[in-house]
Design an enzyme around this catalytic site. Sequence first.
Site, PDB file in Angstrom:
ATOM      1  N   ASP A  16       0.861  -1.183   0.000  1.00  0.00           N
ATOM      2  CA  ASP A  16       0.000   0.000   0.000  1.00  0.00           C
ATOM      3  C   ASP A  16       0.894   1.229   0.000  1.00  0.00           C
ATOM      4  OD1 ASP A  16      -2.167   1.653   0.130  1.00  0.00           O
ATOM      5  OD2 ASP A  16      -2.673   1.227   2.223  1.00  0.00           O
ATOM      6  N   ASP A 112      -2.714   2.461  -6.133  1.00  0.00           N
ATOM      7  CA  ASP A 112      -1.688   2.530  -5.096  1.00  0.00           C
ATOM      8  C   ASP A 112      -1.634   1.324  -4.159  1.00  0.00           C
ATOM      9  OD1 ASP A 112      -4.131   3.115  -3.920  1.00  0.00           O
ATOM     10  OD2 ASP A 112      -3.311   4.630  -2.572  1.00  0.00           O
ATOM     11  N   GLU A 113      -2.337   0.245  -4.478  1.00  0.00           N
ATOM     12  CA  GLU A 113      -2.220  -0.939  -3.627  1.00  0.00           C
ATOM     13  C   GLU A 113      -2.504  -2.203  -4.422  1.00  0.00           C
ATOM     14  OE1 GLU A 113      -5.175  -1.690  -0.563  1.00  0.00           O
ATOM     15  OE2 GLU A 113      -6.492  -0.156  -1.428  1.00  0.00           O
TER      16      GLU A 113
END
Length: 369
Positions: A16, A112-113
């Site tokens: 993350d 983003d993860e």
Amino acid sequence: MTEASNNTLRKIIHIDMDAFYASVEQRDNPLYQNKPIVVGGSPEGRGGVVATASYEARKFGIRSAMSSKRAQQLCPDAIFVRPRFAAYKEASQKIREIFQRYTDLIEPLSLDEAYLDVTIDKQNIGSAIAIAKLIKQAIKDELQLTASAGVSINKFVAKIASDLNKPDGLTFIAPAQIEAFMEKLPVEKFFGVGKVTAEKMKSMQLFTGADLKKLTEAALKQHFGKVGAFYYQIVRGIDNRAVQPHRETKSLGAEDTFPFDLTDMETMSVELDKIALVVFDRLQRHQLKGRTITLKVKYHDFKQITRNQSFAEPIGDLETIAATAKSLLAASDITDKKIRLLGITLSNFGEFMPKPKNPDHPEQLKLFP
């Protein structure tokens, strides 16, 4: 405990990125470094919505989906920056390339993860912790960004672990530690437990995993429906979901149940802007566009309606999603109605075909005045 199909415990990493949009802005503009940065709409006029905020801004209580006006009230010195989605997508792609050095079993959840299954890794490193460290270091060295990692034997625990020591953290939860860890976890941290369900649980004196563990599976299903069976499994550290690198998405949306009933169109429009932002971000994550937009409306008496509009060509820009949802709402009979929930869903997907454009062009950013 969770096992892979070959009876070997899985090795799952959840990566993350730390305050991703804001971190990219701080990296690309030295004037923003160590400053409270808010990525999203301007607080001027009717105001926009916060997409994300730097850790310096989060200290003041600023969070995503908050109105920019409220963010400015909490931190008058905050610097408001318009989103540059092209820059974020470019960074996200480079992060994915780093993941691919170690495994092809990658399940992106957003720009983003992502989950990574490194039970068998390309470089025969063998240690998921070592791989997580290498990934974090590569992201830092090559992109000047930081990521937090969670490592465990299933997706749920790995995801929770990645959030424990942010920013730039790495947390490993061993198989023998999982049940004790789950017992201490607050119910609102459980997958599928939103605000409404969390409040219901707390009204039943269920505050932690240990409290949930006292209930039988039948009791959990009685109180919470089919998802009760999932709660029964997960509180015991059992999550058999595989990392899915090619998951098919048939529809994608977001909705919000409000703490009080909405009665005026202006407030509803603001809430639809926030929901549209979430939907837009999810479309970006999955690289999708849809031909059908559906509006969901639930009244205070729990009666529900849906309205939809279809387009000849796939759409995925923020302005069209929000404007269409508002148009569908305006065309619905909401006069003198109290509304407890609004939702927006896109379906009937086509390929994502981004048009060449200046990354700072405001075409997709008109909800960020």
